[in-house]
Design an enzyme around this catalytic site. Sequence first.
Site, PDB file in Angstrom:
ATOM      1  N   GLY A 165      11.554  49.691 112.899  1.00 39.02           N
ATOM      2  CA  GLY A 165      10.291  50.086 112.273  1.00 39.02           C
ATOM      3  C   GLY A 165      10.375  51.517 111.757  1.00 39.02           C
ATOM      4  O   GLY A 165      10.037  51.796 110.592  1.00 39.02           O
ATOM      5  N   HIS A 166      10.860  52.417 112.609  1.00 39.69           N
ATOM      6  CA  HIS A 166      11.048  53.808 112.168  1.00 39.69           C
ATOM      7  C   HIS A 166      12.034  53.868 110.996  1.00 39.69           C
ATOM      8  O   HIS A 166      11.805  54.575 110.013  1.00 39.69           O
ATOM      9  CB  HIS A 166      11.621  54.653 113.306  1.00 39.69           C
ATOM     10  CG  HIS A 166      10.745  54.771 114.515  1.00 39.69           C
ATOM     11  ND1 HIS A 166      11.076  54.208 115.721  1.00 39.69           N
ATOM     12  CD2 HIS A 166       9.557  55.392 114.712  1.00 39.69           C
ATOM     13  CE1 HIS A 166      10.141  54.482 116.611  1.00 39.69           C
ATOM     14  NE2 HIS A 166       9.197  55.192 116.034  1.00 39.69           N
ATOM     15  N   GLN A 184      -4.169  55.210 113.064  1.00 41.53           N
ATOM     16  CA  GLN A 184      -3.526  56.505 112.806  1.00 41.53           C
ATOM     17  C   GLN A 184      -3.482  56.789 111.309  1.00 41.53           C
ATOM     18  O   GLN A 184      -3.780  57.895 110.865  1.00 41.53           O
ATOM     19  CB  GLN A 184      -2.122  56.478 113.405  1.00 41.53           C
ATOM     20  CG  GLN A 184      -1.293  57.708 113.141  1.00 41.53           C
ATOM     21  CD  GLN A 184      -0.060  57.716 114.029  1.00 41.53           C
ATOM     22  OE1 GLN A 184      -0.115  58.041 115.193  1.00 41.53           O
ATOM     23  NE2 GLN A 184       1.068  57.338 113.471  1.00 41.53           N
ATOM     24  N   SER A 225       8.521  51.473 120.457  1.00 41.40           N
ATOM     25  CA  SER A 225       9.353  52.120 121.486  1.00 41.40           C
ATOM     26  C   SER A 225       8.931  51.637 122.867  1.00 41.40           C
ATOM     27  O   SER A 225       9.745  51.561 123.783  1.00 41.40           O
ATOM     28  CB  SER A 225       9.207  53.634 121.394  1.00 41.40           C
ATOM     29  OG  SER A 225       9.495  54.070 120.075  1.00 41.40           O
TER      30      SER A 225
HETATM   31  P1  AMP Z   1       5.997  56.605 116.955  1.00 35.69           P
HETATM   32  O1  AMP Z   1       7.401  57.095 117.161  1.00 35.69           O
HETATM   33  O2  AMP Z   1       5.653  55.424 117.777  1.00 35.69           O
HETATM   34  O3  AMP Z   1       4.983  57.722 117.015  1.00 35.69           O
HETATM   35  O4  AMP Z   1       5.955  56.082 115.470  1.00 35.69           O
HETATM   36  C1  AMP Z   1       6.341  56.892 114.390  1.00 35.69           C
HETATM   37  C2  AMP Z   1       5.978  56.209 113.099  1.00 35.69           C
HETATM   38  O5  AMP Z   1       6.644  54.953 113.023  1.00 35.69           O
HETATM   39  C3  AMP Z   1       4.478  55.913 113.003  1.00 35.69           C
HETATM   40  O6  AMP Z   1       4.046  56.120 111.669  1.00 35.69           O
HETATM   41  C4  AMP Z   1       4.410  54.453 113.375  1.00 35.69           C
HETATM   42  O7  AMP Z   1       3.311  53.795 112.813  1.00 35.69           O
HETATM   43  C5  AMP Z   1       5.702  53.943 112.768  1.00 35.69           C
HETATM   44  N1  AMP Z   1       6.087  52.677 113.394  1.00 35.69           N
HETATM   45  C6  AMP Z   1       6.191  52.421 114.726  1.00 35.69           C
HETATM   46  N2  AMP Z   1       6.505  51.122 114.929  1.00 35.69           N
HETATM   47  C7  AMP Z   1       6.573  50.548 113.705  1.00 35.69           C
HETATM   48  C8  AMP Z   1       6.849  49.219 113.240  1.00 35.69           C
HETATM   49  N3  AMP Z   1       7.104  48.223 114.063  1.00 35.69           N
HETATM   50  N4  AMP Z   1       6.841  48.997 111.915  1.00 35.69           N
HETATM   51  C9  AMP Z   1       6.585  50.011 111.034  1.00 35.69           C
HETATM   52  N5  AMP Z   1       6.320  51.272 111.415  1.00 35.69           N
HETATM   53  C10 AMP Z   1       6.315  51.540 112.725  1.00 35.69           C
END
Ligand code: AMP
Length: 293
Positions: free
Chosen positions: A39-40, A156, A189
């Site tokens: 996703g990231h 968010q 995560s």
């Molecule tokens: P985080 O590390 O969880 O704070 O996420 C960092 C960025 O990655 C945020 O913009 C999340 O929305 C995005 N993100 C997390 N999981 C996914 C996913 N499965 N698909 C797309 N973007 C994601």
Amino acid sequence: MSDGLAVARTREELRRILLDLRSRGAVGFVPTMGALHKGHASLVRAAAEECPVTVVSIFVNPTQFGPNEDFDAYPRTGEADLRTLERAGADVVFLPSPEEVYPEGPRAFIEIEGLSDRLCGASRPGHFRGVLTVVWKLLELVDPDTAYFGAKDAQQVVVVRRMVADLFGPWEIRSCPTVREPDGLAMSSRNAYLGPEERTAAPALFRGLTEGRRRLEGGERDPGVVVEAVAAVLDRTPRMETEYVQMVDLRDLRPVPRAEGDLLLAAAVRVGGTRLIDNLALRVGEGVEGILP
Ligand code: AMP
């Protein structure tokens, strides 16, 4: 345009690296908390495709975790993250310490009245205040043309857009589709916390939301009926506890009296000790269309 990944650990190092790189053109920025997954990586790829310079931050932000939440346990996978970023085409990674982001301790905060306390904000008081504060600080430091966020965290996206609009931030906020496991579970995560039986239960979250969408596609326009259909799937899943299921207006996150227009069908559950969220952003008119928040 990656020729190696530059690592900045301080604001000053970041400033110096970016001073050099900005002459290449537009800067794309992806803020993350690390433990990077596909996703990231999809956000980094989107940034790298659109911008000659791609900056990623990895910072587990203490101010967005509540006192009983998983700040200490949050997965940290440093070296693997750097390899993921190189492969996805990032040019710079910013890895600040909490002291670098909050030199005087956290004192100045950003809040959006009437938005920060909806959906996940209701059960995580102070969460979006922490998110908005750190995102604003990172945007100030990186000063990108465009920042990329995942639709998985739709609230968010909505609050960050609102902040940037209300406070006249000069950055474009772009959202990207949720990346899922083959069984539908949104990558996160926090999925690393799930034991085998919990992992088996977890895809019911997306299945439930999909059942809600199916009802809308069948012509149902009563939000209560759609929400009930989602909740029924979640409630009959062993090990899954529903925190909320809501259908809200995609712009102001308020519950809608009728299912029409741009909507967010969002849910949060607990599976064992792990909190999972997911959502569908939908344009409901004559038909039903998936959209980005
Ligand atoms: P985080 O590390 O969880 O704070 O996420 C960092 C960025 O990655 C945020 O913009 C999340 O929305 C995005 N993100 C997390 N999981 C996914 C996913 N499965 N698909 C797309 N973007 C994601």
